[in-house]
Design a protein around this motif. Sequence first.
Motif, mmCIF file in Angstrom:
data_model
loop_
_atom_site.group_PDB
_atom_site.id
_atom_site.type_symbol
_atom_site.label_atom_id
_atom_site.label_comp_id
_atom_site.label_asym_id
_atom_site.label_seq_id
_atom_site.Cartn_x
_atom_site.Cartn_y
_atom_site.Cartn_z
ATOM 1 N N PHE B 35 0.841 -1.209 0.000
ATOM 2 C CA PHE B 35 0.000 0.000 0.000
ATOM 3 C C PHE B 35 0.875 1.257 0.000
ATOM 4 O O PHE B 35 0.651 2.194 -0.770
ATOM 5 N N ARG B 36 1.874 1.249 0.886
ATOM 6 C CA ARG B 36 2.711 2.438 1.027
ATOM 7 C C ARG B 36 3.491 2.717 -0.255
ATOM 8 O O ARG B 36 3.708 3.882 -0.632
ATOM 9 N N SER B 37 3.946 1.653 -0.927
ATOM 10 C CA SER B 37 4.754 1.857 -2.134
ATOM 11 C C SER B 37 3.936 2.554 -3.229
ATOM 12 O O SER B 37 4.495 3.197 -4.107
ATOM 13 N N PHE B 38 2.606 2.420 -3.169
ATOM 14 C CA PHE B 38 1.733 3.104 -4.128
ATOM 15 C C PHE B 38 1.311 4.496 -3.629
ATOM 16 O O PHE B 38 0.486 5.147 -4.263
ATOM 17 N N GLY B 39 1.865 4.914 -2.493
ATOM 18 C CA GLY B 39 1.529 6.241 -1.977
ATOM 19 C C GLY B 39 0.235 6.287 -1.173
ATOM 20 O O GLY B 39 -0.269 7.374 -0.893
ATOM 21 N N PHE B 100 -7.643 15.861 -1.699
ATOM 22 C CA PHE B 100 -8.268 14.931 -2.655
ATOM 23 C C PHE B 100 -7.599 15.018 -4.019
ATOM 24 O O PHE B 100 -7.210 16.109 -4.418
ATOM 25 N N PRO B 101 -7.474 13.930 -4.756
ATOM 26 C CA PRO B 101 -7.882 12.570 -4.401
ATOM 27 C C PRO B 101 -7.099 12.057 -3.192
ATOM 28 O O PRO B 101 -5.883 12.274 -3.106
ATOM 29 N N PHE B 102 -7.810 11.378 -2.312
ATOM 30 C CA PHE B 102 -7.243 10.885 -1.067
ATOM 31 C C PHE B 102 -7.123 9.365 -1.179
ATOM 32 O O PHE B 102 -8.108 8.675 -1.416
ATOM 33 N N LYS B 103 -5.875 8.891 -1.049
ATOM 34 C CA LYS B 103 -5.633 7.442 -1.137
ATOM 35 C C LYS B 103 -5.282 6.946 0.251
ATOM 36 O O LYS B 103 -4.208 7.246 0.755
ATOM 37 N N ASP B 128 -8.655 -2.416 4.331
ATOM 38 C CA ASP B 128 -9.380 -1.653 3.316
ATOM 39 C C ASP B 128 -8.461 -0.639 2.651
ATOM 40 O O ASP B 128 -7.619 -0.035 3.312
ATOM 41 N N PHE B 129 -8.649 -0.442 1.367
ATOM 42 C CA PHE B 129 -7.897 0.622 0.679
ATOM 43 C C PHE B 129 -8.787 1.252 -0.371
ATOM 44 O O PHE B 129 -9.505 0.562 -1.092
ATOM 45 N N ASP B 130 -8.755 2.560 -0.452
ATOM 46 C CA ASP B 130 -9.661 3.317 -1.316
ATOM 47 C C ASP B 130 -8.956 4.531 -1.902
ATOM 48 O O ASP B 130 -8.031 5.064 -1.301
ATOM 49 N N ILE B 131 -9.445 4.953 -3.049
ATOM 50 C CA ILE B 131 -9.105 6.283 -3.595
ATOM 51 C C ILE B 131 -10.414 7.043 -3.648
ATOM 52 O O ILE B 131 -11.346 6.617 -4.347
ATOM 53 N N GLY B 323 -12.775 1.426 -4.106
ATOM 54 C CA GLY B 323 -11.978 0.806 -3.059
ATOM 55 C C GLY B 323 -12.186 -0.676 -2.974
ATOM 56 O O GLY B 323 -13.005 -1.253 -3.696
ATOM 57 N N SER B 324 -11.420 -1.274 -2.084
ATOM 58 C CA SER B 324 -11.428 -2.717 -1.971
ATOM 59 C C SER B 324 -11.046 -3.131 -0.558
ATOM 60 O O SER B 324 -10.563 -2.318 0.226
ATOM 61 N N SER B 325 -11.282 -4.387 -0.247
ATOM 62 C CA SER B 325 -11.010 -4.874 1.092
ATOM 63 C C SER B 325 -10.466 -6.293 1.027
ATOM 64 O O SER B 325 -11.011 -7.141 0.328
ATOM 65 N N ILE B 326 -9.365 -6.515 1.746
ATOM 66 C CA ILE B 326 -8.812 -7.868 1.843
ATOM 67 C C ILE B 326 -9.276 -8.474 3.164
ATOM 68 O O ILE B 326 -9.143 -7.845 4.209
ATOM 69 N N GLY B 327 -9.835 -9.657 3.101
ATOM 70 C CA GLY B 327 -10.190 -10.376 4.336
ATOM 71 C C GLY B 327 -8.974 -11.145 4.813
ATOM 72 O O GLY B 327 -8.594 -12.153 4.232
#
Lengths: 442, 442
Positions: B35-39, B100-103, B128-131, B323-327
């Motif tokens: 996640f961090r590597s994508f900012g 914004f856009p807020f990642k 969870d991760f969203d833009i 956005g998306s979510s990993i279980g």
Amino acid sequence: MPSYIEPRVLKGFRDFLPPAEIVRRSLTEKIEAGFRSFGFVPIDTPALEYADILLGKGGGETEKQIYRFTDNGGRDVALRFDLTVPFARFTALHALELTFPFKRYHIGKVWRGENTQRGRYREFTQCDFDIIGSDSAAADFEILLLIRSTLRNLGIDITIHVNHRGIFNRFLNHIGQSNNSCEILRAVDKLSKVGKDETLTSLSELAGEAHAQKILEFIGAKGSFNEVLNKITELAGGACPESERLSVINQYMRDICVNEAADTSIDPFVLDPSITRGLDYYTGVVFETFLNDMPDIGSICSGGRYDNLAGLYSKNNSISGVGSSIGLDRLLAALEALDKLPSSGSCKAAIACIDAEKSGQYQVLADKLRQKGIQCEVFVDACGEKNLVKQFQFAEKKGLKWVIIPDENPLSGTVTLRDLAARKNIDLSIGELIDFCGKAIP
Amino acid sequence: MPSYIEPRVLKGFRDFLPPAEIVRRSLTEKIEAGFRSFGFVPIDTPALEYADILLGKGGGETEKQIYRFTDNGGRDVALRFDLTVPFARFTALHALELTFPFKRYHIGKVWRGENTQRGRYREFTQCDFDIIGSDSAAADFEILLLIRSTLRNLGIDITIHVNHRGIFNRFLNHIGQSNNSCEILRAVDKLSKVGKDETLTSLSELAGEAHAQKILEFIGAKGSFNEVLNKITELAGGACPESERLSVINQYMRDICVNEAADTSIDPFVLDPSITRGLDYYTGVVFETFLNDMPDIGSICSGGRYDNLAGLYSKNNSISGVGSSIGLDRLLAALEALDKLPSSGSCKAAIACIDAEKSGQYQVLADKLRQKGIQCEVFVDACGEKNLVKQFQFAEKKGLKWVIIPDENPLSGTVTLRDLAARKNIDLSIGELIDFCGKAIP
């Protein structure tokens, strides 16, 4: 369904926005790396437990503060208010699966409905670390050393004030005041808050003035670790296993200090007979940790040795241990005041979105940088060349170092690298860009 | 005070012992690094919120599952049951502080009183991760790419099934079934669970057999991304902004795939018109992620684009996002079954406690190794030379690689390094020991 709900958080609870959360996570990572380097391993336990388990040892104060309710299945449950009680329950439940001595840490949130006017939060993070299943002085010492090592890694100078509850008890016994020990402990524990005069008054009421003076002499003993140890040993009626324990721990500390190139004129370990940890369940060594540059904030890491961790939940096992807890919120406040907050230390870049159709290729370029360890964001909204300034401003707000402006061939052409702090542009080929950014990693 | 309380945890809740917790933390770290590597930046929100905020959009199912109670201050509160609703509330409350856009990403525990007989837990972790604040195809695409990148970093092969809710709605409109869209969506969503025949029966009851066949033709379209896109675009009545969006995303995907040296015969992105995400609040692209080696476990990472995240908590701002979510729990179960659990990858040593009096010096020696990046524990309980075997066994149980046996001069003498796996001893000077261990770091 309502059409509008006022957005708000509960009193004493907090949102963490990215700048604060990044710092919290960096700090936790550093602390955790310290624990792991000493061979401590992590555990986790549920946020929610049966209320009788959490309240087992609890007094009135805990009962008032705990978040307790009946769940949909009719169970009497509560949110954990510390990590010690869950650890006791955990140890009793899993004793046969663990290998002793067991060195564990646990970093997690706890919840207490405290009076928020005292500046306290109702949700906060604790970092606990313990060695259980060993009675040795080496275990006591390792916990002290781990406190010092962990906090030094954060770049702060600390002094650990150590004492032994057993010597104080022997001393009270020696002067015939062991019946009053609870009340006396409570009065002594308030010394730093209320001052010497008020403490003397309280103690005089409890034990008479002569004994009160003697108690103050005991808890006020000053000097090197050995000088104070000799003094309180004498006041407690002579050498005993507890004074011997402190003497051994002190020898270990000297072994550490003489092997350090650093300035040893400031001794990080102090014997301080006024440290008693109030009415806590400690039975052996006790300690508190103060910041040299900010002692008034109070102890940022306290703990001690206890006799029978899991006794309430276990019929057979008596497991003693020694442990400590870092209050993450207080530590963060201190680091912020001392301007020593950890930085994430990463290099951050963004690729400007010149032509939205090329977003796939921008991501390929970004990935080349990510593979070199550079955080690289791709801006997802197109701007014309004219609006580049807006993208620079946006990148600066986000704390980035560079904006990369690709030409019409993002993967084979040249890019313009904007250094945001220097307000300079450099033209580079893709290969040069990757080399350049890679070299800038701290 | 009770004298004994049975140690137990609530049904659906779990303790994590060190081996499991180490794996969980390694996995979380790897995901977070992606996640961090994508900012993307982290946030956190309280575990406990006002119940009306959490239940705002909730239907009957949420209300039954949520942990809700009245706190000591008489407030109607509840534990968060996902990270999406708190994020909506967070966004409304802090809109002016965000850029914004807020990642953002958010990794945290959530609580649901689900029926544990279905193998579900009542406390589990979501990532969870969203833009938000961007309507662009580049944002849709970046979420898909981040899923792929994060899961590939874990060494697993995945296929992301993508669709667009808007095309399905257009199609239903085109065949005159938009009034039935909720019921049809629900029936379609069950396809993978109940099979084609039962779905056809349900759909026939709702829309008549001819339409039911048409719907099955739509959701069953097969082929390359472009082939399927052409087919469903035609069934939906021709090109439209939604088909154009999928076409752009597909172009980005091709840009990524052609630039990869890896075998591109397996396309990680598939257009799958049967993916609808049921009755969720998605309005644009939707997607689910399956493990190539274990598709039956179901989607390990799902999400989509939504129109107005914070609408319920905000009078002015309309913020869309994707956005998306990993279980984490399902992913862990899959990694374990595939034998791809992350290892901590560290070198671990212990210093045997030959002479307790030298524990201080043992710690100095350990610190020399720690400074080289080697986890080094000091055993805190003394054993005679005879009992070294016990210490070896203890170290093996703990998963260590080496036991270091110091001589009477721990800091200047020679040590015996016991390689536990090889069951061999090597004699080394302190300098040689440090070199030797340092070189073994992976």
